[in-house]
Every structure is written in C-alpha cells, then in structure tokens.
Write a protein that holds these residues in place. Structure first.
Motif, PDB file in Angstrom:
ATOM      1  N   ARG A   1       1.949   3.670  -7.078  1.00  0.00           N
ATOM      2  CA  ARG A   1       0.932   3.194  -6.704  1.00  0.00           C
ATOM      3  C   ARG A   1       0.992   1.096  -6.311  1.00  0.00           C
ATOM      4  O   ARG A   1       2.255   0.701  -5.777  1.00  0.00           O
ATOM      5  CB  ARG A   1      -0.070   3.369  -7.882  1.00  0.00           C
ATOM      6  CG  ARG A   1       0.412   1.841  -9.277  1.00  0.00           C
ATOM      7  CD  ARG A   1      -0.568   1.608 -10.112  1.00  0.00           C
ATOM      8  NE  ARG A   1      -0.062   3.314 -10.868  1.00  0.00           N
ATOM      9  CZ  ARG A   1      -1.370   3.419 -11.683  1.00  0.00           C
ATOM     10  NH1 ARG A   1      -2.375   3.095 -11.892  1.00  0.00           N
ATOM     11  NH2 ARG A   1      -0.784   4.218 -12.431  1.00  0.00           N
ATOM     12  N   ARG A   2       0.196   1.268  -5.275  1.00  0.00           N
ATOM     13  CA  ARG A   2      -0.455  -0.267  -4.854  1.00  0.00           C
ATOM     14  C   ARG A   2       0.384  -1.372  -5.566  1.00  0.00           C
ATOM     15  O   ARG A   2      -0.705  -1.041  -6.626  1.00  0.00           O
ATOM     16  CB  ARG A   2      -1.786  -0.099  -4.248  1.00  0.00           C
ATOM     17  CG  ARG A   2      -1.618  -2.000  -3.123  1.00  0.00           C
ATOM     18  CD  ARG A   2      -3.652  -1.740  -2.948  1.00  0.00           C
ATOM     19  NE  ARG A   2      -4.608  -0.899  -3.472  1.00  0.00           N
ATOM     20  CZ  ARG A   2      -5.593  -1.595  -5.037  1.00  0.00           C
ATOM     21  NH1 ARG A   2      -4.450  -3.383  -4.275  1.00  0.00           N
ATOM     22  NH2 ARG A   2      -6.174  -1.578  -5.340  1.00  0.00           N
TER      23      ARG A   2
ATOM     24  N   ASP B   1      -5.457   4.733  -3.257  1.00  0.00           N
ATOM     25  CA  ASP B   1      -6.108   3.379  -4.190  1.00  0.00           C
ATOM     26  C   ASP B   1      -5.208   3.893  -5.955  1.00  0.00           C
ATOM     27  O   ASP B   1      -4.739   3.876  -7.035  1.00  0.00           O
ATOM     28  CB  ASP B   1      -7.061   3.009  -4.807  1.00  0.00           C
ATOM     29  CG  ASP B   1      -7.169   1.796  -4.093  1.00  0.00           C
ATOM     30  OD1 ASP B   1      -6.871   1.149  -3.449  1.00  0.00           O
ATOM     31  OD2 ASP B   1      -8.701   1.445  -3.524  1.00  0.00           O
TER      32      ASP B   1
ATOM     33  N   SER C   1       0.363  -1.211  -0.162  1.00  0.00           N
ATOM     34  CA  SER C   1       0.167   0.217   0.275  1.00  0.00           C
ATOM     35  C   SER C   1       0.159   1.281  -0.018  1.00  0.00           C
ATOM     36  O   SER C   1       2.460   1.357   0.381  1.00  0.00           O
ATOM     37  CB  SER C   1      -0.573  -0.012   1.201  1.00  0.00           C
ATOM     38  OG  SER C   1       0.417   0.477   1.971  1.00  0.00           O
TER      39      SER C   1
END
Length: 230
Positions: A168-169, A32, A5
C-alpha cells in the motif's frame, strides 16, 4: 526509501496502440487501498502482478518477469522540469512510484522488501529496464518521445515477485539483497537499445536477468564475442 503510490490501470480503448483490440491499461492512477501482489504467470498468458491492474498487450508486457513496473519520483520530477508539465504519480504507466531509490542504479537481481519485515510484506526482484513503445508515446502525447526517453537512459525497472503479499501507499522499501556484479538497470537498458556491444556484460547477471535479455546477450556473445562492435 518508500512507496509514494501504488498505481493501477483499467483497460481503455485508444487510437495509438497496436494491441489487436485497441486496448491499453497504461493510464494508471494511485489507489489508497491495499493491493495484492503475486506472480501472474508466464509472459503471453499472465498480465500484471497487481490485482486489479490491466495489462492488455500480453505479447510485450506483463508476465512473471515483468510483473511490476517501478519508476522513481525523482525521475518524474526531472522530466517535469524538462518537459515543462506536471507528471503525477502513475504518469509513465508505473505500478510503483518510489522515492529514495536509485532505480537506474539498481542491479539486476537486486531484491526489495516492501512493507515491514515484522508484518506482511512483499519481496520483488529487479529484472530489466522498460523499453519505450508507441503506446507510451501516444499516452504522453510527446512528439519523438521514444527517442527522447531512450536517450535519457532512466527507464524505470521491471520486477518479478519472489514473495507475494499486499502493498500500500507509504510502505517502506528495503534493499535486502544486492548482487556483487555491476549490471545495473541503466547498463541493461543501454545494451538493449543504443549500445549493443555491451550485451556480453549482461551475462554476469545470470538467470536474474529477464529471459529475453539473457537470450539476446548469449546470442550476441556467441556471434561476436565480448567487446566487438555490432
């Protein structure tokens, strides 16, 4: 090795910080969407290296050499078992929750590429471990947390931004440079907290080390030499 995350925090007022306005951004939550990462500027002026992330007490946090904070999910899982409570990603105020990376064993000056080498990516460099503070203890609500966290010796790592970009995740993480010295995050943390006689050993990491840690090591070595008690 990957990012589980990417976590951002907003400024909120709390009763457990000594930040002049009573604000902290330690309460970070996973997002997200892609997040821009860049060097934020010198400590005391620059805040977080992640766009949209609040660093409120710039006296002690943020700036180019503490632009990003990473914690291993494996360490959070260990604390969950010890504390008997859930610790979601971001619970320690970390920007990056990783898996598959031995963060305590990472060497000062080690460089990580986040994202694909063929596409947009970010390169970060390990600078030091995280020193626990009153705000961290208040945020977790655990009595004696500063002492307990220090005793554990798995502080997570601060990183500087070498190559900016977006993360990003789910991004893969690759170690693209590992120095040949033995100064790990765990060693640096012990030297900064409980075993100051280790400070001269940090000099092997050179300018990759956080400037404040490097200065402390140089002062200690000049005063005591190597291997003498504090």
């Amino acid at each position: 090795m990957k990012l589980l995350s990417v976590n951002l925090g907003r400024a909120v007022a709390v009763p457990y910080t000594d930040q002049p306005e009573g604000l902290t951004g330690i309460g970070k939550q996973p997002v997200d969407h892609p997040v821009r990462v860049a060097a934020p500027g010198p400590k005391g002026v620059g805040g977080s290296g992640l766009a949209g992330d609040a660093v409120c007490d710039t006296r002690h946090h943020g700036g180019d050499d503490q632009a990003v904070y990473a914690v291993a999910r494996e360490d959070l899982d260990d604390w969950e078992r010890e504390l008997g409570r859930a610790l979601p990603n971001g619970s320690f105020g970390e920007n990056l929750t990783t898996t598959g990376i031995d963060i305590s064993g990472a060497r000062i000056g080690e460089r990580w590429r986040l994202g694909s080498p063929e596409g947009p990516s970010v390169v970060l460099e390990v600078t030091c471990g995280r020193i626990p503070c009153r705000t961290f203890q208040g945020h977790l609500g655990e009595r004696g947390w500063v002492r307990r966290f220090t005793r554990k010796g798995a502080p997570g790592a601060y990183l500087r931004v070498i190559e900016p970009g977006e993360i990003r995740r789910g991004d893969p993480v690759e170690i693209v440079h590992r120095p040949d010295h033995d100064v790990t995050v765990a060693l640096e943390f012990r030297a900064a907290t409980t075993e100051r006689s280790l400070l001269p050993r940090l000099l092997a990491a050179g300018p990759a080390l956080h400037p404040e840690s490097l200065a402390a090591a140089r002062r200690y070595a000049a005063r005591y030499g190597a291997g003498k008690a504090d």
